[in-house]
Design a protein around this motif. Sequence first.
Motif, short mmCIF file in Angstrom:
data_model
loop_
_atom_site.label_atom_id
_atom_site.label_comp_id
_atom_site.label_asym_id
_atom_site.label_seq_id
_atom_site.Cartn_x
_atom_site.Cartn_y
_atom_site.Cartn_z
N GLU A 93 0.49 4.05 -3.96
CA GLU A 93 -0.45 4.99 -4.59
C GLU A 93 -1.70 5.13 -3.73
O GLU A 93 -2.19 6.23 -3.51
N SER A 94 -2.21 4.03 -3.23
CA SER A 94 -3.40 4.07 -2.40
C SER A 94 -3.16 4.87 -1.12
O SER A 94 -4.00 5.66 -0.70
N ALA A 95 -2.01 4.70 -0.51
CA ALA A 95 -1.68 5.44 0.71
C ALA A 95 -1.55 6.93 0.41
O ALA A 95 -1.98 7.77 1.20
N VAL A 96 -0.97 7.26 -0.73
CA VAL A 96 -0.84 8.67 -1.13
C VAL A 96 -2.22 9.28 -1.35
O VAL A 96 -2.50 10.39 -0.88
N GLU A 97 -3.08 8.55 -2.05
CA GLU A 97 -4.43 9.05 -2.30
C GLU A 97 -5.18 9.27 -0.98
O GLU A 97 -5.86 10.29 -0.82
N LYS A 98 -5.06 8.34 -0.06
CA LYS A 98 -5.72 8.49 1.23
C LYS A 98 -5.18 9.69 1.99
O LYS A 98 -5.94 10.46 2.59
N HIS A 99 -3.88 9.87 1.95
CA HIS A 99 -3.24 11.00 2.64
C HIS A 99 -3.73 12.33 2.05
O HIS A 99 -4.09 13.25 2.79
N LEU A 100 -3.74 12.43 0.73
CA LEU A 100 -4.19 13.67 0.08
C LEU A 100 -5.66 13.94 0.36
O LEU A 100 -6.05 15.08 0.60
N ALA A 101 -6.48 12.89 0.36
CA ALA A 101 -7.90 13.04 0.65
C ALA A 101 -8.12 13.54 2.07
O ALA A 101 -8.98 14.39 2.32
N LEU A 102 -7.32 13.04 3.02
CA LEU A 102 -7.43 13.51 4.41
C LEU A 102 -7.03 14.97 4.55
O LEU A 102 -7.67 15.73 5.28
N ILE A 103 -5.99 15.38 3.84
CA ILE A 103 -5.56 16.78 3.88
C ILE A 103 -6.65 17.67 3.32
O ILE A 103 -6.97 18.72 3.90
#
Length: 90
Positions: free
Chosen positions: A3-13
């Motif tokens: 979940e944390s990796a997904v959140e970081k990925h979405l935030a970067l996008i």
Amino acid sequence: MSESAVEKHLALILGQRLATLREARGLTQEEVALAAGISRNHYQLLENGLGVRKTKAPANPRLSTLIALSEVLGTTVPDLVDEMFGRTAS
């Protein structure tokens, strides 16, 4: 992906989309932040996909912030976030 990796990925996008729209309009981070009613530091963090610099927590902007930014950047909230969900923004 956690979940944390997904959140970081979405935030970067989201941050990349904000930077692309800002640059296309020829605006500085300061100009966008001022027009959207947020601090330059807050906007800079969003472009970097961060919510908190110290902890490197991913950005999680309020809907009111997304609305204000979309208005300043000449787009809509759905177009602002479409790329986060694998769709191409118009």
